[in-house]
Design a protein around this motif. Structure first.
Motif, mmCIF file in Angstrom:
data_model
loop_
_atom_site.group_PDB
_atom_site.id
_atom_site.type_symbol
_atom_site.label_atom_id
_atom_site.label_comp_id
_atom_site.label_asym_id
_atom_site.label_seq_id
_atom_site.Cartn_x
_atom_site.Cartn_y
_atom_site.Cartn_z
ATOM 1 N N PRO A 127 24.299 101.777 131.973
ATOM 2 C CA PRO A 127 23.219 102.054 131.017
ATOM 3 C C PRO A 127 22.778 103.515 130.971
ATOM 4 O O PRO A 127 22.052 103.906 130.055
ATOM 5 C CB PRO A 127 22.069 101.165 131.519
ATOM 6 N N HIS A 128 23.247 104.342 131.906
ATOM 7 C CA HIS A 128 22.859 105.753 131.939
ATOM 8 C C HIS A 128 23.980 106.692 131.486
ATOM 9 O O HIS A 128 23.781 107.918 131.476
ATOM 10 C CB HIS A 128 22.449 106.145 133.365
ATOM 11 N N LEU A 129 25.127 106.160 131.119
ATOM 12 C CA LEU A 129 26.297 107.001 130.887
ATOM 13 C C LEU A 129 26.508 107.313 129.406
ATOM 14 O O LEU A 129 26.453 106.422 128.570
ATOM 15 C CB LEU A 129 27.553 106.321 131.451
ATOM 16 N N GLY A 130 26.779 108.581 129.140
ATOM 17 C CA GLY A 130 27.182 108.978 127.790
ATOM 18 C C GLY A 130 26.051 109.152 126.806
ATOM 19 O O GLY A 130 26.289 109.123 125.593
ATOM 20 N N PHE A 131 24.841 109.363 127.291
ATOM 21 C CA PHE A 131 23.719 109.609 126.388
ATOM 22 C C PHE A 131 23.412 111.108 126.360
ATOM 23 O O PHE A 131 23.312 111.755 127.396
ATOM 24 C CB PHE A 131 22.486 108.810 126.819
ATOM 25 N N GLY A 132 23.300 111.639 125.145
ATOM 26 C CA GLY A 132 23.124 113.082 124.996
ATOM 27 C C GLY A 132 24.454 113.790 124.929
ATOM 28 O O GLY A 132 24.706 114.603 124.043
ATOM 29 N N TYR A 160 32.726 107.524 128.763
ATOM 30 C CA TYR A 160 31.596 106.803 128.164
ATOM 31 C C TYR A 160 30.904 107.670 127.118
ATOM 32 O O TYR A 160 30.750 108.884 127.296
ATOM 33 C CB TYR A 160 30.562 106.427 129.228
ATOM 34 N N ALA A 161 30.472 107.003 126.045
ATOM 35 C CA ALA A 161 29.597 107.615 125.051
ATOM 36 C C ALA A 161 28.612 106.548 124.602
ATOM 37 O O ALA A 161 29.001 105.411 124.308
ATOM 38 C CB ALA A 161 30.393 108.148 123.854
ATOM 39 N N CYS A 162 27.323 106.882 124.595
ATOM 40 C CA CYS A 162 26.267 105.943 124.180
ATOM 41 C C CYS A 162 26.268 104.670 125.019
ATOM 42 O O CYS A 162 25.974 103.579 124.525
ATOM 43 C CB CYS A 162 26.404 105.588 122.703
ATOM 44 N N GLY A 163 26.612 104.779 126.307
ATOM 45 C CA GLY A 163 26.665 103.624 127.174
ATOM 46 C C GLY A 163 27.874 102.740 126.971
ATOM 47 O O GLY A 163 27.998 101.707 127.628
ATOM 48 N N VAL A 164 28.788 103.128 126.090
ATOM 49 C CA VAL A 164 29.974 102.331 125.759
ATOM 50 C C VAL A 164 31.194 102.918 126.459
ATOM 51 O O VAL A 164 31.472 104.115 126.337
ATOM 52 C CB VAL A 164 30.219 102.298 124.235
ATOM 53 N N GLU A 165 31.922 102.076 127.175
ATOM 54 C CA GLU A 165 33.179 102.515 127.775
ATOM 55 C C GLU A 165 34.220 102.675 126.676
ATOM 56 O O GLU A 165 34.501 101.741 125.926
ATOM 57 C CB GLU A 165 33.674 101.497 128.805
ATOM 58 N N ASP A 204 39.185 101.034 118.268
ATOM 59 C CA ASP A 204 38.169 100.436 117.402
ATOM 60 C C ASP A 204 36.760 100.862 117.825
ATOM 61 O O ASP A 204 35.899 101.111 116.993
ATOM 62 C CB ASP A 204 38.280 98.907 117.426
ATOM 63 N N ARG A 205 36.533 100.934 119.134
ATOM 64 C CA ARG A 205 35.225 101.371 119.624
ATOM 65 C C ARG A 205 34.953 102.822 119.242
ATOM 66 O O ARG A 205 33.829 103.182 118.872
ATOM 67 C CB ARG A 205 35.146 101.214 121.145
ATOM 68 N N LEU A 206 35.970 103.661 119.337
ATOM 69 C CA LEU A 206 35.790 105.049 118.919
ATOM 70 C C LEU A 206 35.413 105.114 117.447
ATOM 71 O O LEU A 206 34.509 105.868 117.059
ATOM 72 C CB LEU A 206 37.082 105.836 119.170
ATOM 73 N N VAL A 207 36.085 104.328 116.615
ATOM 74 C CA VAL A 207 35.766 104.301 115.185
ATOM 75 C C VAL A 207 34.328 103.827 114.978
ATOM 76 O O VAL A 207 33.582 104.390 114.163
ATOM 77 C CB VAL A 207 36.755 103.402 114.422
ATOM 78 N N MET A 208 33.906 102.803 115.713
ATOM 79 C CA MET A 208 32.533 102.317 115.614
ATOM 80 C C MET A 208 31.536 103.442 115.849
ATOM 81 O O MET A 208 30.600 103.652 115.065
ATOM 82 C CB MET A 208 32.281 101.213 116.657
ATOM 83 N N LEU A 209 31.706 104.156 116.936
ATOM 84 C CA LEU A 209 30.732 105.186 117.313
ATOM 85 C C LEU A 209 30.755 106.361 116.340
ATOM 86 O O LEU A 209 29.725 106.982 116.084
ATOM 87 C CB LEU A 209 30.997 105.674 118.740
ATOM 88 N N ALA A 210 31.944 106.666 115.805
ATOM 89 C CA ALA A 210 32.054 107.793 114.880
ATOM 90 C C ALA A 210 31.514 107.467 113.494
ATOM 91 O O ALA A 210 30.976 108.339 112.800
ATOM 92 C CB ALA A 210 33.504 108.256 114.783
ATOM 93 N N THR A 211 31.654 106.206 113.073
ATOM 94 C CA THR A 211 31.232 105.833 111.714
ATOM 95 C C THR A 211 29.843 105.212 111.668
ATOM 96 O O THR A 211 29.299 104.990 110.588
ATOM 97 C CB THR A 211 32.230 104.833 111.090
ATOM 98 N N GLY A 212 29.287 104.871 112.847
ATOM 99 C CA GLY A 212 27.966 104.259 112.878
ATOM 100 C C GLY A 212 27.978 102.753 112.710
ATOM 101 O O GLY A 212 26.923 102.153 112.478
ATOM 102 N N ALA A 213 29.141 102.110 112.841
ATOM 103 C CA ALA A 213 29.205 100.648 112.763
ATOM 104 C C ALA A 213 28.510 100.045 113.982
ATOM 105 O O ALA A 213 28.489 100.636 115.056
ATOM 106 C CB ALA A 213 30.659 100.185 112.701
ATOM 107 N N GLY A 236 21.045 102.810 118.640
ATOM 108 C CA GLY A 236 19.957 103.745 118.837
ATOM 109 C C GLY A 236 20.251 104.875 119.798
ATOM 110 O O GLY A 236 19.483 105.838 119.888
ATOM 111 N N GLY A 237 21.345 104.778 120.542
ATOM 112 C CA GLY A 237 21.733 105.858 121.450
ATOM 113 C C GLY A 237 22.662 106.838 120.759
ATOM 114 O O GLY A 237 23.391 106.471 119.837
ATOM 115 N N GLU A 238 22.629 108.087 121.199
ATOM 116 C CA GLU A 238 23.485 109.118 120.611
ATOM 117 C C GLU A 238 24.175 109.932 121.704
ATOM 118 O O GLU A 238 23.670 110.058 122.816
ATOM 119 C CB GLU A 238 22.661 110.053 119.721
ATOM 120 N N SER A 239 25.332 110.469 121.342
ATOM 121 C CA SER A 239 26.108 111.308 122.245
ATOM 122 C C SER A 239 26.739 112.421 121.429
ATOM 123 O O SER A 239 27.367 112.168 120.402
ATOM 124 C CB SER A 239 27.199 110.475 122.937
ATOM 125 N N ASP A 240 26.558 113.645 121.891
ATOM 126 C CA ASP A 240 27.081 114.815 121.179
ATOM 127 C C ASP A 240 28.536 115.031 121.584
ATOM 128 O O ASP A 240 28.814 115.442 122.720
ATOM 129 C CB ASP A 240 26.237 116.035 121.530
#
Length: 353
Positions: free
Chosen positions: A229-234, A266-271, A328-337, A157-161
Motif C-alpha cells: 500500500p506504500h509503493l509507487g505513489f508520487g 510498482y506504480a500507484c500501489g499496483v505491481e 494490460d495493467r500498464l495500459v490501465m494506469l496510462a489511460t486511466g482505466a 485516486g493514486g498517482e505516480s510520476d
C-alpha cells in the motif's frame, strides 16, 4: 434500479463506446513499445501457449487440457502461465535480446487487476545485469505515458510520476520502514527460513498469525498488508532483493546470499513487473521447483510436472536477465482505466455464477 441487475455484455455498442478510447490507447502503447524494442535491437518472438508444464510456482494455478495423438492416445498439456520457459530455451539456442507479447492464462484469478487470460510482455538481455531491466522499465513507463498523452499514471485516486526518478528500496528495508520488522533476521545464510522468528516479529507489531501459516505465508501477509500500500505513489518504486526462498528462478545476490537478484516494479500501489538475474544452475533450479511443488501439493492438493527440456536447456543458457510486465495493467494506469476488462478488446466470458 435493481442493484443485482446483470451488466450489459462488453459487445453492447454503448459499453464498447465507453471502452473504445482505452482500447485505442492500448494499441498505441503496444506499437510504441514494439518500436522501443526494435530500436534496442531486440527480436520479437512468439511462443506456444501449450506446454508440458505451465510453470512451477506454488500459488499460480493453470488451465489443464489434453492433447490427442493421431491414434487417440492422450497426453496432458497446460496453457502457460508465462512464456518464460520457452524464452529461456531461445536464449539457450543462441538468441541474445528477445521480447514477447504473450497471451498467458491463470486460473482462480479475476478482479479489477486480474483476468484469466491477459497479455504479458517479457524481455530478456543475455550477458547483462538485472539493473539494465530496471532502466528499461523506467523508459517504458515514460514512453507509455507519453503515448497516452498523460503526465501521471493513475489508479483509484493514486498517482505516480513516470518521468521522475524511481525509488529503489530493498525488501528488507521496506519491512523495517513500513512494518517495523527485521525480515532478514529470519533468513539464514543458506537461504533457509525461520518461521517462528518471523511469527514472533509479526505478533510484536500486532499482526495476525495463524498456527498453520508457513514462513512464506507470513512473508506474503506483511508484503500485502503493510508494504504494497506504500509503493509507487508520487513516483515509481523498485522493490529489490527478495529473500532467496521467494525467488525460485533468480540467482542469489553476490553481496548477500540471503537475498536474490529479483525486483518488482510498482506504480500507484499496483505491481507491474517482476524481474530477475536468471538462475542457470539446473540442479539448483530442480531443487527449487521440487520445493515449490511440494508446497503446492500441501496447500492445494495438486502439483505440476517439471519441464525436463527446460532444465536441459539451462546447461546451454548464457548468463542473462529477464522480466515479465503486465501489459494490460500498464495500459490501465496510462489511460486511466479502472478495471482490466476495460483495456481488453474481448474479455473472457464470465463464469462461476
Amino acid at each position: 434500479m435493481n442493484s443485482s441487475a446483470k451488466a450489459s455484455p462488453w459487445w453492447t455498442p454503448s459499453v464498447h463506446a465507453d471502452r473504445r478510447a482505452f482500447l485505442l490507447g492500448r494499441n498505441a502503447i503496444q506499437a510504441a513499445l514494439r518500436g522501443f524494442f526494435a530500436r534496442e535491437d531486440f527480436i520479437e518472438v512468439d511462443t506456444a501457449a501449450l506446454q508440458v508444464s505451465p510453470g512451477n510456482e506454488a500459488h499460480l494455478h493453470a488451465f489443464a487440457t489434453e492433447a490427442l495423438t493421431t491414434d487417440g492416445q492422450k497426453a496432458p498439456f497446460y496453457l502457460h502461465t508465462s512464456p518464460e520457459f520457452a524464452c529461456k530455451k531461445l536464449l539457450a539456442a543462441g538468441e541474445e535480446r528477445i521480447a514477447c507479447f504473450a497471451h498467458v492464462y491463470r486460473n482462480r484469478e479475476r478482479g479489477p487487476l486480474h483476468h484469466p487470460e491477459f497479455t504479458m510482455l517479457e524481455w530478456y538481455r543475455a550477458g547483462e545485469s538485472y539493473e539494465s531491466l530496471m532502466m528499461d522499465c523506467v523508459r517504458i513507463l515514460a514512453l507509455a505515458a507519453e503515448t497516452a498523452k498523460t503526465e501521471m499514471l493513475a489508479y483509484r485516486g493514486g498517482e505516480s510520476d513516470p518521468f521522475a526518478g524511481p525509488e529503489r528500496i530493498s525488501v528488507a528495508e521496506a519491512f523495517e520502514r513500513h512494518a517495523g520488522i527485521d525480515l532478514l533476521a529470519s533468513v539464514a545464510v543458506d537461504g533457509s527460513t525461520d518461521r517462528d522468528h518471523l511469527a514472533a516479529e509479526m505478533k510484536r507489531v500486532d499482526m495476525r498469525v495463524a498456527d498453520d501459516d508457513g514462513w512464506a505465508d507470513l512473508f506474503s501477509r506483511v508484503l500485502v498488508e503493510k508494504i504494497e500500500p506504500h509503493l509507487g505513489f508520487g513516483r515509481i518504486t523498485i522493490l529489490d532483493q527478495y529473500p532467496v526462498s521467494e525467488a525460485a528462478l533468480a540467482r542469489p545476490s553476490a553481496r548477500d546470499p540471503r537475498v536474490a537478484e529479483r525486483f518488482e516494479l510498482y506504480a500507484c500501489g499496483v505491481e507491474l513487473a517482476n524481474g530477475f538475474g536468471e538462475l542457470t544452475n539446473a540442479g539448483e533450479q530442480r531443487r527449487r521447483f521440487e520445493i515449490e511443488m511440494a508446497e503446492k501439493a500441501r496447500v492445494y492438493g495438486e502439483a505440476y510436472p517439471i519441464d525436463e527440456d527446460f532444465l536441459a536447456a539451462l546447461s546451454l543458457m548464457p548468463e542473462a536477465s529477464g522480466i515479465a510486465l503486465g501489459f494490460d495493467r500498464l495500459v490501465m494506469l496510462a489511460t486511466g482505466a479502472s478495471r482490466i476488462d476495460q483495456v481488453l478488446w474481448a474479455p473472457v466470458a464470465e463464469y462461476g455464477r
